[in-house]
Design a protein around this motif. Structure first.
Motif, PDB file in Angstrom:
ATOM      1  N   ASP A   1      -2.857  11.660  11.691  1.00  0.00           N
ATOM      2  CA  ASP A   1      -1.517  11.378  11.184  1.00  0.00           C
ATOM      3  C   ASP A   1      -1.500  10.165  10.258  1.00  0.00           C
ATOM      4  O   ASP A   1      -0.483   9.857   9.650  1.00  0.00           O
ATOM      5  CB  ASP A   1      -0.544  11.109  12.351  1.00  0.00           C
ATOM      6  CG  ASP A   1      -0.336  12.349  13.203  1.00  0.00           C
ATOM      7  OD1 ASP A   1      -0.578  13.448  12.678  1.00  0.00           O
ATOM      8  OD2 ASP A   1       0.037  12.210  14.365  1.00  0.00           O
ATOM      9  N   ILE A   2      -2.626   9.460  10.178  1.00  0.00           N
ATOM     10  CA  ILE A   2      -2.668   8.252   9.359  1.00  0.00           C
ATOM     11  C   ILE A   2      -2.475   8.620   7.897  1.00  0.00           C
ATOM     12  O   ILE A   2      -3.077   9.555   7.409  1.00  0.00           O
ATOM     13  CB  ILE A   2      -4.009   7.523   9.532  1.00  0.00           C
ATOM     14  CG1 ILE A   2      -4.203   7.151  11.018  1.00  0.00           C
ATOM     15  CG2 ILE A   2      -4.087   6.283   8.662  1.00  0.00           C
ATOM     16  CD1 ILE A   2      -5.601   6.753  11.333  1.00  0.00           C
TER      17      ILE A   2
ATOM     18  N   ALA B   1       0.721   2.455   7.522  1.00  0.00           N
ATOM     19  CA  ALA B   1       0.209   3.745   7.974  1.00  0.00           C
ATOM     20  C   ALA B   1       0.598   3.908   9.436  1.00  0.00           C
ATOM     21  O   ALA B   1       0.901   2.924  10.126  1.00  0.00           O
ATOM     22  CB  ALA B   1      -1.299   3.821   7.815  1.00  0.00           C
ATOM     23  N   THR B   2       0.622   5.126   9.927  1.00  0.00           N
ATOM     24  CA  THR B   2       1.023   5.379  11.319  1.00  0.00           C
ATOM     25  C   THR B   2       0.051   6.343  11.973  1.00  0.00           C
ATOM     26  O   THR B   2      -0.590   7.156  11.307  1.00  0.00           O
ATOM     27  CB  THR B   2       2.437   5.977  11.396  1.00  0.00           C
ATOM     28  OG1 THR B   2       2.456   7.225  10.697  1.00  0.00           O
ATOM     29  CG2 THR B   2       3.468   5.042  10.790  1.00  0.00           C
ATOM     30  N   PHE B   3      -0.086   6.209  13.290  1.00  0.00           N
ATOM     31  CA  PHE B   3      -0.758   7.233  14.081  1.00  0.00           C
ATOM     32  C   PHE B   3      -0.104   7.262  15.461  1.00  0.00           C
ATOM     33  O   PHE B   3       0.552   6.297  15.880  1.00  0.00           O
ATOM     34  CB  PHE B   3      -2.274   6.995  14.168  1.00  0.00           C
ATOM     35  CG  PHE B   3      -2.669   5.767  14.930  1.00  0.00           C
ATOM     36  CD1 PHE B   3      -2.960   5.838  16.277  1.00  0.00           C
ATOM     37  CD2 PHE B   3      -2.773   4.543  14.287  1.00  0.00           C
ATOM     38  CE1 PHE B   3      -3.351   4.708  16.978  1.00  0.00           C
ATOM     39  CE2 PHE B   3      -3.156   3.410  14.977  1.00  0.00           C
ATOM     40  CZ  PHE B   3      -3.445   3.492  16.335  1.00  0.00           C
TER      41      PHE B   3
ATOM     42  N   SER C   1       2.491  -2.416  15.375  1.00  0.00           N
ATOM     43  CA  SER C   1       3.754  -2.512  16.106  1.00  0.00           C
ATOM     44  C   SER C   1       4.269  -1.127  16.469  1.00  0.00           C
ATOM     45  O   SER C   1       3.781  -0.108  15.963  1.00  0.00           O
ATOM     46  CB  SER C   1       4.801  -3.253  15.263  1.00  0.00           C
ATOM     47  OG  SER C   1       5.069  -2.527  14.073  1.00  0.00           O
ATOM     48  N   TYR C   2       5.265  -1.101  17.360  1.00  0.00           N
ATOM     49  CA  TYR C   2       5.964   0.138  17.687  1.00  0.00           C
ATOM     50  C   TYR C   2       7.410  -0.212  17.991  1.00  0.00           C
ATOM     51  O   TYR C   2       7.765  -1.395  18.177  1.00  0.00           O
ATOM     52  CB  TYR C   2       5.306   0.853  18.872  1.00  0.00           C
ATOM     53  CG  TYR C   2       5.396   0.100  20.195  1.00  0.00           C
ATOM     54  CD1 TYR C   2       6.492   0.263  21.046  1.00  0.00           C
ATOM     55  CD2 TYR C   2       4.392  -0.782  20.582  1.00  0.00           C
ATOM     56  CE1 TYR C   2       6.579  -0.435  22.242  1.00  0.00           C
ATOM     57  CE2 TYR C   2       4.471  -1.481  21.771  1.00  0.00           C
ATOM     58  CZ  TYR C   2       5.571  -1.305  22.600  1.00  0.00           C
ATOM     59  OH  TYR C   2       5.658  -1.988  23.780  1.00  0.00           O
TER      60      TYR C   2
ATOM     61  N   LEU D   1       0.897   0.548  11.389  1.00  0.00           N
ATOM     62  CA  LEU D   1      -0.034  -0.476  10.923  1.00  0.00           C
ATOM     63  C   LEU D   1       0.420  -0.970   9.558  1.00  0.00           C
ATOM     64  O   LEU D   1       0.828  -0.173   8.717  1.00  0.00           O
ATOM     65  CB  LEU D   1      -1.448   0.091  10.804  1.00  0.00           C
ATOM     66  CG  LEU D   1      -2.076   0.628  12.099  1.00  0.00           C
ATOM     67  CD1 LEU D   1      -3.368   1.347  11.787  1.00  0.00           C
ATOM     68  CD2 LEU D   1      -2.330  -0.498  13.082  1.00  0.00           C
ATOM     69  N   LYS D   2       0.340  -2.256   9.367  1.00  0.00           N
ATOM     70  CA  LYS D   2       0.697  -2.841   8.065  1.00  0.00           C
ATOM     71  C   LYS D   2      -0.366  -3.857   7.706  1.00  0.00           C
ATOM     72  O   LYS D   2      -0.731  -4.693   8.517  1.00  0.00           O
ATOM     73  CB  LYS D   2       2.069  -3.499   8.100  1.00  0.00           C
ATOM     74  CG  LYS D   2       2.514  -4.031   6.733  1.00  0.00           C
ATOM     75  CD  LYS D   2       3.940  -4.514   6.771  1.00  0.00           C
ATOM     76  CE  LYS D   2       4.378  -5.041   5.415  1.00  0.00           C
ATOM     77  NZ  LYS D   2       4.386  -4.014   4.373  1.00  0.00           N
ATOM     78  N   SER D   3      -0.859  -3.748   6.473  1.00  0.00           N
ATOM     79  CA  SER D   3      -1.856  -4.686   5.973  1.00  0.00           C
ATOM     80  C   SER D   3      -1.534  -5.002   4.534  1.00  0.00           C
ATOM     81  O   SER D   3      -1.059  -4.147   3.798  1.00  0.00           O
ATOM     82  CB  SER D   3      -3.261  -4.089   6.077  1.00  0.00           C
ATOM     83  OG  SER D   3      -4.206  -4.965   5.496  1.00  0.00           O
ATOM     84  N   ARG D   4      -1.801  -6.235   4.110  1.00  0.00           N
ATOM     85  CA  ARG D   4      -1.475  -6.635   2.750  1.00  0.00           C
ATOM     86  C   ARG D   4      -2.276  -5.835   1.725  1.00  0.00           C
ATOM     87  O   ARG D   4      -1.820  -5.549   0.639  1.00  0.00           O
ATOM     88  CB  ARG D   4      -1.747  -8.125   2.590  1.00  0.00           C
ATOM     89  CG  ARG D   4      -1.219  -8.721   1.319  1.00  0.00           C
ATOM     90  CD  ARG D   4      -1.380 -10.224   1.346  1.00  0.00           C
ATOM     91  NE  ARG D   4      -2.672 -10.590   1.836  1.00  0.00           N
ATOM     92  CZ  ARG D   4      -3.791 -10.471   1.120  1.00  0.00           C
ATOM     93  NH1 ARG D   4      -3.748  -9.978  -0.087  1.00  0.00           N
ATOM     94  NH2 ARG D   4      -4.948 -10.829   1.620  1.00  0.00           N
ATOM     95  N   ASN D   5      -3.519  -5.466   2.091  1.00  0.00           N
ATOM     96  CA  ASN D   5      -4.333  -4.634   1.200  1.00  0.00           C
ATOM     97  C   ASN D   5      -4.710  -3.371   1.955  1.00  0.00           C
ATOM     98  O   ASN D   5      -5.671  -3.355   2.704  1.00  0.00           O
ATOM     99  CB  ASN D   5      -5.607  -5.363   0.767  1.00  0.00           C
ATOM    100  CG  ASN D   5      -5.294  -6.532  -0.115  1.00  0.00           C
ATOM    101  OD1 ASN D   5      -4.381  -6.454  -0.914  1.00  0.00           O
ATOM    102  ND2 ASN D   5      -6.027  -7.622   0.029  1.00  0.00           N
TER     103      ASN D   5
END
Length: 743
Positions: free
Chosen positions: A204-205, A213-215, A145-146, A175-179
């Protein structure tokens, strides 16, 4: 194109093994003084079938020989399966873990379990900590998302648009992930990008405790029509990219609310309404190139300053005006960027405008209206069977006296005081007129469609369970679902695509499903995975609308059920007594082992014989079966001396004499002393290293277990009971010290 990979570091943590040594007497205080973490771990969510490995810390805050015990509060949800990378029998408890050793947990089914870690030194618990593992059948997902210019979260898989202005040339993707602990994450650009090095700024991750995490994606590093492929080794999503040229874009809000030019004709859809009560409004507008913004009004009655503040210039009267918003022309990198203009309508009245809204019984707005127009976005469904009545709520600033509501055809449905009542099947309209009052202007007239059916208004599906779990112990499960009105249901195995947000028919061979009976069979009993059982019902002659489909999560895993071994929590005996551990298990094959046969022995049938005072651990194991894992329980057995009737005395016992401490073969020392006068028993106090211990006995000799090469100091005193009630002690004899043989 080169793959750009970024390993996201994860601190893992650990425990395992089982060994027992004699514990200190019951009641010994527990000290807790650790400063470092036993295991670097926090609360985590995992999917069914997941495995996770942890590592024990350095235990540097504790004495040499410190070990760790790990316990799961719910072994049906989470149990231990490995120690130092080697498989162990599935269990709810691991003991004897040393510094830097690892242990692995595995999840079995939905639920939660608390993992408790304890540091043990010389049989004493010195520190403890806990963390929780929550287990879900939900398949792993990646959410990208952004934030748009309004701070609203937008799904990045719908595409990102980049410009050439400072405000639009870059976007940060979250970015979002459960694991989020996989080392398989990669970010790849494909398409028209000329730069083969793919400068996507993936550096940038970063991993974080929030599983995000983001990039950053920047125009120039990516080109128009490129795609960004994001993968974590298990799931993949695609982010389409569009890069536009030197065209300004205006973002405008009226009284804080974002407005749009839906027709792209330069006229915003929102209208500013002013009257004698509402005399002001505000417009804020910004260009993505950061150019100057100007505001102008075409009527003297409505004025606007250079900050977008709008107000009436005099008394309100019926008037129409427009406000023009203009972003000035500019240049970027020597290239011209043309100006852009947008227009906002302003309607002025010497009275407030009539307003109306209508909500259905579910609270959803189905009509909104102002002055002389209304937008109808919903309808009402009635049934002569199961939905004979429904309600609508009409709200207006003129009050109920000016609102007229009636059924266009009372033979189909009747209306009274907000309630609609079905009469017979057919279609008609609920006619609404909202007249202006003395304080408002504008009359609003609209019709709400009403449909009456002689079928049931809507079918519904109810499943008996909200999830399905298959393993080698339970390879067949029947999914049961029913409908409100007896419609037949059908079942289908499907997968879910995180990118398209759609379900698709399962094409694998691990699991089979009977579409009629709902029987699900784990065919392979080898692989693991996550699916969904789709439950649906076709159109039914008795119902007007099909039921919504129901999706039941299904997890299959090549595991057995946990052992059903049961045994006593603790057994207390006196010297010379025997007792049973009460162990039972489906397997029927149970074995027993005593941690110290000099204190207590255990026979093949689980009978424990108490030999001397002390505490011993009995390990009970149940053999694995084709459906059950091996089970294990540890039962403490506490043995005390046989109590003797106290002698009625008044004088304290005499001092103990003749104390001797000598080596005995087998890592033991023998303590002996002469019988004291006027006594019923003896208190033996001894120290080994930094630990102290106490034993009570009625004998004048006893053996103590001491490691080879250790130093032990012993002193003894006698005791009796004054007046048959109060215990009183004689004086301690002098310490005797001995260093045990090293062999």
């Amino acid at each position: 194109m080169k793959n750009m990979k970024k390993i996201i570091a994860v601190a893992l943590a650990a425990t395992t093994a089982m060994s027992f040594v004699p514990v200190a007497p019951l009641g010994t205080p527990v000290a807790a003084y650790a400063q470092e973490k036993i295991v670097s771990a926090g609360d985590i969510s995992l999917a069914i079938g997941d495995e996770k490995t942890y590592t024990v810390g350095s235990l540097s805050d504790f004495a040499d020989g410190a070990t760790v015990t790990a316990t799961s509060s719910n072994s049906q949800v989470v149990h231990f399966i490995k120690k130092n990378g080697s498989s162990v029998a599935a269990t709810d408890k691991l003991e004897g873990l040393k510094k830097n050793e690892t242990f692995t947990v595995k999840t079995l089914k939905d639920g939660s379990a608390k993992i408790t870690l304890k540091v043990v030194v010389n049989n004493e618990t010195r520190a403890s900590e806990e963390f929780n593992i929550t287990v879900s059948a939900k398949a792993q997902t990646i959410v990208a998302s952004y934030l748009d210019e309004n701070g609203k979260t937008v799904d990045a898989t719908t595409g990102i648009v980049l410009g050439t202005s400072a405000a639009t040339k870059s976007k940060e993707i979250t970015l979002k992930s459960r694991n989020f602990d996989s080392d398989q994450w990669s970010y790849v650009i494909t398409g028209n990008t000329a730069n083969s090095t793919n400068k996507i700024h993936a550096g940038d991750i970063a991993n974080s405790a929030t599983d995000t995490a983001t990039f950053t994606v920047t125009a120039g590093d990516v080109a128009d029509s490129d795609e960004i492929i994001v993968s974590n080794g298990a799931k993949t999503i695609i982010i389409p990219v569009k890069v536009v040229g030197n065209v300004q874009t205006l973002t405008t809000r009226i009284d804080g609310e974002l407005v749009e030019d839906a027709n792209n004709d330069g006229l915003y859809d929102e209208v500013i309404y002013l009257d004698d009560k509402t005399k002001t409004a505000s417009i804020s507008s910004a260009s993505d190139f950061g150019t100057d913004i100007s505001f102008t009004s075409n009527k003297d009655l409505v004025v606007v300053d250079n900050k977008g503040n709008v107000k009436l210039n005099g008394a309100a009267k019926d008037e129409h005006a427009t406000i023009t918003i203009k972003a000035a022309a500019t240049k970027v990198s020597g290239k011209a960027v043309e100006s852009v203009t947008k227009t906002v309508k302003v309607e002025v009245s010497n009275k407030a405008q009539t307003t109306v809204s209508v909500k259905n019984s579910a609270g959803k707005t189905i009509v909104t209206g102002r002055k002389d127009t209304a937008e109808v976005t919903g309808s009402v469904l009635l049934s002569t069977k199961d939905l004979k009545e429904d309600t609508v709520t009409i709200t207006s600033n003129v009050g109920d006296a000016y609102v007229i509501v009636e059924s266009a055809d009372p033979s189909i449905f009747a209306y009274k005081s907000g309630k609609l009542t079905a009469v017979k099947a057919g279609e008609s309209m609920l006619k609404v007129t909202v007249k202006n009052s003395d304080a408002t202007t504008g009359t609003i007239t609209f019709d709400i469609p009403v449909k009456v059916v002689d079928k049931y208004a809507k079918e519904s599906i109810k499943a008996e369970s909200d999830s399905v779990f298959l393993n080698t112990a339970h390879p067949i499960v029947t999914v049961k679902a029913s409908t409100a009105y007896g419609s037949a249901v059908k079942y289908r195995l499907v997968t879910y695509n995180d990118t398209t947000k759609e379900y698709a028919e399962y094409q694998g061979q691990d699991v089979k499903l009977n579409a009629v009976t709902g029987d699900v069979t784990y065919v392979s009993q080898k692989n693991s995975g996550n699916l969904f059982v789709e439950v649906s019902t076709p159109s039914h002659a008795a119902t007007e609308v099909e039921a919504d489909k129901v999706y039941i999560p299904l997890t299959y895993s090549a595991t057995k059920d946990a052992s059903d071994l049961k045994a006593a929590a603790v057994l207390t005996l006196k010297v010379g007594q025997t007792g049973s551990l009460g162990a039972t298990a489906t397997t029927g094959k149970i074995t027993y082992k005593s941690s110290d046969a000099t204190i207590a022995t255990v026979s093949a049938d689980g009978t424990v014989t108490a030999l001397t005072a002390g505490t011993v651990m009995i390990t009970v194991k149940a053999a694995a079966t084709d459906k059950l894992e091996e089970g294990q329980k540890i039962v403490p057995v506490v043995i005390t001396e046989e109590e003797k009737a106290p002698v009625v005395v008044n004088n304290k016992p005499s001092a103990v004499t003749g104390l001797k401490v000598t080596n005995v073969k087998g890592e033991k020392v023998k303590v002996s002393y002469k019988k004291a006068k006027n006594t019923v028993g003896y208190q033996v106090y001894y120290k080994i290293g930094g630990s102290a211990y106490t034993k009570y006995t009625s004998k004048t000799t006893l053996n103590l277990k001491v490691k080879a090469g250790a130093k032990i100091s012993v002193k003894v005193r006698a005791y009796n009971y004054k007046d048959n009630t109060v215990k009183q002690f004689g004086k301690y004899c002098a310490y005797k010290t001995l260093k045990t043989d090293k062999k």
